[in-house]
Design a protein around this motif. Structure first.
Motif, PDB file in Angstrom:
ATOM      1  N   MET A  59       0.837  -1.198   0.000  1.00 49.19           N
ATOM      2  CA  MET A  59       0.000   0.000   0.000  1.00 49.19           C
ATOM      3  C   MET A  59       0.870   1.245   0.000  1.00 49.19           C
ATOM      4  SD  MET A  59      -3.320  -0.708   0.117  1.00 49.19           S
ATOM      5  CE  MET A  59      -4.216   0.578   1.006  1.00 49.19           C
ATOM      6  N   PRO A  60       0.396   2.335  -0.619  1.00 47.77           N
ATOM      7  CA  PRO A  60       1.136   3.607  -0.597  1.00 47.77           C
ATOM      8  C   PRO A  60       0.917   4.349   0.722  1.00 47.77           C
ATOM      9  CG  PRO A  60      -0.859   3.858  -1.887  1.00 47.77           C
ATOM     10  CD  PRO A  60      -0.796   2.411  -1.486  1.00 47.77           C
ATOM     11  N   THR A  73      -9.191   5.344   6.835  1.00 46.78           N
ATOM     12  CA  THR A  73     -10.082   4.218   6.555  1.00 46.78           C
ATOM     13  C   THR A  73     -11.489   4.507   7.051  1.00 46.78           C
ATOM     14  OG1 THR A  73      -8.225   2.672   6.702  1.00 46.78           O
ATOM     15  CG2 THR A  73     -10.438   1.746   6.935  1.00 46.78           C
ATOM     16  N   ARG A  74     -11.599   5.078   8.233  1.00 51.91           N
ATOM     17  CA  ARG A  74     -12.932   5.441   8.747  1.00 51.91           C
ATOM     18  C   ARG A  74     -13.606   6.453   7.817  1.00 51.91           C
ATOM     19  NH1 ARG A  74     -13.465   3.592  14.117  1.00 51.91           N
ATOM     20  NH2 ARG A  74     -11.480   3.172  15.148  1.00 51.91           N
ATOM     21  N   GLU A  75     -12.818   7.379   7.262  1.00 45.91           N
ATOM     22  CA  GLU A  75     -13.388   8.344   6.326  1.00 45.91           C
ATOM     23  C   GLU A  75     -13.914   7.630   5.086  1.00 45.91           C
ATOM     24  OE1 GLU A  75     -12.092  12.493   4.139  1.00 45.91           O
ATOM     25  OE2 GLU A  75     -10.739  10.775   4.025  1.00 45.91           O
ATOM     26  N   LEU A 228      -2.395  14.576   0.399  1.00 46.41           N
ATOM     27  CA  LEU A 228      -2.065  13.474  -0.501  1.00 46.41           C
ATOM     28  C   LEU A 228      -1.790  12.155   0.215  1.00 46.41           C
ATOM     29  CD1 LEU A 228      -1.717  12.422  -3.317  1.00 46.41           C
ATOM     30  CD2 LEU A 228       0.597  13.394  -3.383  1.00 46.41           C
ATOM     31  N   PRO A 229      -1.116  12.123   1.355  1.00 54.45           N
ATOM     32  CA  PRO A 229      -0.952  10.830   2.031  1.00 54.45           C
ATOM     33  C   PRO A 229      -2.280  10.137   2.325  1.00 54.45           C
ATOM     34  CG  PRO A 229       0.578  12.421   2.934  1.00 54.45           C
ATOM     35  CD  PRO A 229      -0.335  13.181   2.017  1.00 54.45           C
ATOM     36  N   TRP A 233      -3.743   6.598   0.341  1.00 56.81           N
ATOM     37  CA  TRP A 233      -4.254   5.465   1.115  1.00 56.81           C
ATOM     38  C   TRP A 233      -5.710   5.181   0.755  1.00 56.81           C
ATOM     39  CZ3 TRP A 233      -2.761   1.567   4.176  1.00 56.81           C
ATOM     40  CH2 TRP A 233      -3.761   0.892   4.880  1.00 56.81           C
ATOM     41  N   GLY A 234      -6.542   6.220   0.710  1.00 55.97           N
ATOM     42  CA  GLY A 234      -7.959   6.030   0.449  1.00 55.97           C
ATOM     43  C   GLY A 234      -8.225   5.413  -0.909  1.00 55.97           C
ATOM     44  N   GLY A 235      -7.550   5.915  -1.950  1.00 62.28           N
ATOM     45  CA  GLY A 235      -7.752   5.372  -3.285  1.00 62.28           C
ATOM     46  C   GLY A 235      -7.300   3.931  -3.396  1.00 62.28           C
TER      47      GLY A 235
END
Length: 318
Positions: A59-60, A73-75, A228-229, A233-235
């Motif tokens: 993962m980035p 992740t919660r977002e 961006l971090p 992660w989200g994408g």
């Protein structure tokens, strides 16, 4: 096709995080100074790209400062509910959206309540939260309930059934993996003026190559130091979840930025982070496969081998 797996021993100069740091450095050194909406000012370049291999759980997840991946992740899980009020996030201790409704409340009422007191009132008072905690039809609303309107014979329009873009993409990936229309779009022009913040990470397109699922995310506006971090992660997380749901292996996550910038008041953050070396290769384990993309819980995700540098704090531009 996705790139080859990155060896677990790869760190230092060849580390996948290098491209993020190189982007930050390039903006700092070459970006044009611009006046922006917040009044703070930025250094900006236009048209950027980062590519990450998601095979083998990779993962980035940025290591040169601590990124609170559970918050991100919660977002993402909140987006997938279609919810637009910050109260569910506040009750989980997630703070990333608090500044916008707080600023709106102060602007409209003239009450100079502190951010902390405002957030506590959102948590304690459901009616207050309903009035002042809503962000308008932001990300999740467009993703799972894009509004439609039906034309009537009397020449007027009536509200139709909302479109669940996420569910439709999953269905299309299963039924027609070769399609070029696997898209989730957040930029609803008709509703931008009702949003606390128009979508920055606005367009996701998915692509099947063999047994791998790739994703390209276009982001119109990107705060590289703070935002961006989380966006990376989200994408990548959304890609991993969808891949699991459609029985594909994770492939490549491609991030593309439009106005890609650093805020002028983040110079100390930038200098400190650029002086650090990436370390380790974090991996994500999804511990359970729910029946639906909408059934994931925070407990379903576990990150291994994440030992980042300490966090770096900087102000959010609202």
């Amino acid at each position: 096709m996705a790139t080859a797996s990155i060896p677990s021993e790869l760190v230092g100069p060849g580390h996948p995080e290098r491209q993020y740091l190189d982007l930050m450095r390039r903006i700092r050194e070459e970006g044009s100074e611009r006046v922006d909406r917040t009044g703070i000012g930025t250094r900006s370049i236009f048209g950027t790209m980062l590519r990450y291999d998601l095979s083998d759980g990779m993962m980035p997840l940025i290591t040169t400062k601590r990124v609170y991946w559970k918050t991100a992740t919660r977002e993402m899980l909140w987006f997938l509910t279609g919810e637009t009020n910050i109260r569910p996030l506040v009750l989980q201790g997630v703070k990333i959206w608090n500044e916008w409704p707080h600023a709106n409340y102060v602007r409209q009422t003239g009450d100079a309540i502190s951010l902390g007191d405002f957030v506590q009132r959102i948590a304690d008072d459901e009616d207050f939260a309903a009035r002042w905690g809503d962000l308008g039809p932001v990300y999740g609303k467009q993703w799972v309930d894009w509004p439609t309107y039906r034309y009537r014979k009397d020449g007027l329009y009536e509200k139709g059934e909302g479109i669940n873009q996420v569910a439709e993409v999953i269905a299309s990936l299963r039924a027609n993996p070769g399609s070029r229309r696997h898209i989730i779009e957040g930029w609803n022009v008709a509703e931008l003026d009702r949003m606390a913040l128009p979508p920055c990470h606005k367009t996701y397109q998915f692509h099947v190559a063999g047994n791998r699922l790739n994703c390209a995310l276009y982001q119109r506006s990107c705060d590289v130091a703070l935002g961006l971090p989380f966006n990376l992660w989200g994408g990548a997380l959304l890609t991993r979840m969808i891949a699991q749901q459609v029985d594909l292996e994770p492939g490549e996550f491609v991030w593309m930025g439009g106005d890609t910038h650093l805020y002028l008041n983040h110079e100390e953050l930038i200098a400190e982070q650029l002086g650090r070396e990436p370390q380790g290769l974090p991996r994500l384990e999804i511990k359970r496969r729910p029946d639906s993309i909408f059934g994931y819980r925070i407990e379903d995700f576990e990150v291994h081998d994440y030992q980042p540098h300490p966090p770096i704090k900087a102000p959010v531009a609202v």
